[in-house]
Design a protein around this motif. Structure first.
Motif, mmCIF file in Angstrom:
data_model
loop_
_atom_site.group_PDB
_atom_site.id
_atom_site.type_symbol
_atom_site.label_atom_id
_atom_site.label_comp_id
_atom_site.label_asym_id
_atom_site.label_seq_id
_atom_site.Cartn_x
_atom_site.Cartn_y
_atom_site.Cartn_z
ATOM 1 N N ILE A 21 6.134 1.694 -7.996
ATOM 2 C CA ILE A 21 5.027 2.480 -8.571
ATOM 3 C C ILE A 21 5.187 2.590 -10.076
ATOM 4 O O ILE A 21 4.223 2.481 -10.839
ATOM 5 C CB ILE A 21 4.973 3.872 -7.909
ATOM 6 N N PHE A 22 6.416 2.799 -10.515
ATOM 7 C CA PHE A 22 6.669 2.945 -11.955
ATOM 8 C C PHE A 22 6.334 1.649 -12.722
ATOM 9 O O PHE A 22 5.735 1.672 -13.788
ATOM 10 C CB PHE A 22 8.133 3.312 -12.158
ATOM 11 N N ARG A 23 6.714 0.497 -12.072
ATOM 12 C CA ARG A 23 6.399 -0.778 -12.716
ATOM 13 C C ARG A 23 4.891 -0.987 -12.814
ATOM 14 O O ARG A 23 4.375 -1.444 -13.832
ATOM 15 C CB ARG A 23 7.042 -1.931 -11.939
ATOM 16 N N MET A 28 -0.148 -1.080 -15.979
ATOM 17 C CA MET A 28 -1.481 -0.528 -16.235
ATOM 18 C C MET A 28 -1.555 0.078 -17.633
ATOM 19 O O MET A 28 -2.557 -0.091 -18.352
ATOM 20 C CB MET A 28 -1.825 0.530 -15.173
ATOM 21 N N LEU A 29 -0.482 0.771 -18.019
ATOM 22 C CA LEU A 29 -0.462 1.400 -19.333
ATOM 23 C C LEU A 29 -0.492 0.335 -20.433
ATOM 24 O O LEU A 29 -1.240 0.454 -21.418
ATOM 25 C CB LEU A 29 0.791 2.263 -19.468
ATOM 26 N N SER A 35 -5.966 -3.410 -24.216
ATOM 27 C CA SER A 35 -7.435 -3.380 -24.282
ATOM 28 C C SER A 35 -7.909 -2.526 -25.456
ATOM 29 O O SER A 35 -8.838 -2.904 -26.188
ATOM 30 C CB SER A 35 -8.012 -2.851 -22.972
ATOM 31 N N LEU A 36 -7.273 -1.355 -25.602
ATOM 32 C CA LEU A 36 -7.655 -0.475 -26.715
ATOM 33 C C LEU A 36 -7.406 -1.154 -28.060
ATOM 34 O O LEU A 36 -8.215 -1.040 -28.995
ATOM 35 C CB LEU A 36 -6.866 0.838 -26.637
ATOM 36 N N TYR A 37 -6.292 -1.873 -28.137
ATOM 37 C CA TYR A 37 -5.971 -2.566 -29.396
ATOM 38 C C TYR A 37 -6.991 -3.664 -29.701
ATOM 39 O O TYR A 37 -7.449 -3.819 -30.841
ATOM 40 C CB TYR A 37 -4.575 -3.176 -29.304
#
Length: 408
Positions: A21-23, A28-29, A35-37
């Motif tokens: 889950i952490f990976r 996703m992060l 995407s934001l960049y």
């Protein structure tokens, strides 16, 4: 029911699931940040592209639009979405590029070191080489032109002559007008570079907005036999301006310029005559040949009607610059914006200067190569030249319908 496992078994069993889950969360992060960049880069790029901007707001007034925003040309105020920071960034890039680019080559005739204080700044003059220092000083449309708005057009008007007649002064005076855009250097397209084609010629022109006139000046066109037909082939509607000057004074000025570059040339008197004892003038010498205006004009009238040509007095351009500029503005169909208030007379140089060019707070004057002291010419030589030119002058007066008073 199965017996419970040993102590610590339950935490161990869910550890792989937690790492998975952490990976996924990290992936996703990272994807979101990427995407934001990308969106940020795209937005920043769009903000710095040239667009339909004609000015920057300088406050919160009604005409300036929202503070910190640009105002779109002819668009609703709510569409003005270009942040001022993007304008400043773009203008800074333009300023740095202008500082890095090599100097524009000058023609060896009327252009040499023509005007002082001609270094372009952020707020370039309507002619494309002003000396302003702030966007607020720029006339309407200048910022749009700096941001590569408008389009390049073939010239609608050309100053075709004559060398040492005052063509550089006329062009610089005209560039004060916000509806005139002109090439600074002489293109020499219709005499030296015609083989390069009209597309190459058009690319030399500055960008213009609707209602603005594109101009250039190359004094050698007037004495180039092929130039009239070539300009007519480009456009039969091209308006032609000829700056003429007393041909005797013009010849001496022409010689003076050459002498400044080649001090070892023969004397004016020896170049003027084929035979000094008989007084026969050497018309093959360009300094003499250029001043036979009637002869050259005949070639132009085969391709253009006289009404499509304006003849400007080089003498009046000095004694009454506003008056001559008024005639030129009328001829070009421009509003009379350039008036007496734009000029002052520089007694040291003996020429009029601009009090303040558009987009600049500094006066503009003729450069150091203008107004050179002419060498002393024997009066008998001057008189013989006046006699030689007199019939050609009279014919020129008849052809143009204007007496320039060179024989008075």
């Amino acid at each position: 029911m199965a017996p419970p496992g040993p102590a610590g078994a339950h935490p161990t069993s869910i550890e792989p699931l937690s790492r998975s889950i952490f990976r996924k969360f990290l992936l996703m992060l990272c994807s979101l940040l990427t995407s934001l960049y990308v969106f940020y880069c795209l937005a920043e790029r769009c903000q710095t592209l040239s667009g339909p901007v004609v000015g920057l707001s300088v406050g919160g007034g009604e005409e300036a639009g929202a503070p910190g925003r640009g105002v779109l040309a002819g668009g609703p105020r709510e569409l003005a979405v270009w942040p001022a920071v993007a304008h400043r960034k773009r203008l800074l890039q333009l300023q740095q590029w202008r500082r890095r680019r090599p100097p524009v080559p000058r023609d060896d005739g009327d252009d040499e070191a023509a005007w002082i204080e001609e270094t372009p700044g952020l707020a370039a003059s309507p002619g494309g080489s002003g000396a302003g220092s702030s966007v607020a000083e720029a006339p309407p449309g200048t910022l749009a032109l700096l941001l590569d708005e408008g389009s390049k057009q073939l010239p609608q008007a050309i100053i075709i002559g004559v060398k040492k007649g005052g063509t550089r002064a006329l062009l610089e005076f005209l560039r004060v007008h916000p509806d005139v855009r002109a090439v600074g250097a002489e293109p020499h397209f219709f005499d030296r570079s015609y083989h390069k084609g009209l597309a190459w010629y058009r690319d030399l022109m500055p960008r213009t907005l609707d209602g603005q006139i594109t101009m250039e000046k190359t004094p050698s066109y007037f004495v180039t036999r092929e130039a009239p037909a070539r300009i007519s082939a480009m456009s039969k509607d091209t308006k032609l301006i000829v700056v003429v000057r007393d041909p005797v004074t013009r010849a001496i000025s022409d010689y003076t310029q050459t002498l400044s570059k080649r001090p070892d040339i023969p004397t004016f008197e020896s170049l003027t005559f084929k035979n000094r004892s008989t007084g026969l003038i050497d018309t093959s010498w360009s300094a003499i040949q250029i001043g036979i205006y009637a002869k050259h004009l005949e070639h132009w009238l085969r391709h253009f009607p006289i009404g499509q040509m304006l003849f400007v007095s080089g003498e009046r351009l000095i004694s009454d610059p506003a008056g001559e500029l008024g005639r030129v503005q009328d001829f070009l169909g421009l509003k009379r914006i350039i008036t007496d208030k734009h000029f002052y007379f520089n007694k040291t140089k003996g020429f009029p200067c601009l009090k303040k060019a558009e987009g600049s707070s500094k006066p503009h004057c003729l450069g150091k190569t203008k107004g050179r002291t002419h060498p002393e010419i024997a009066q008998e030589v001057v008189q013989r030249l006046r006699e030689f030119y007199r019939p050609f002058n009279l014919k020129f007066y008849q052809m143009t319908g204007h007496d320039f008073g060179w024989d008075g």
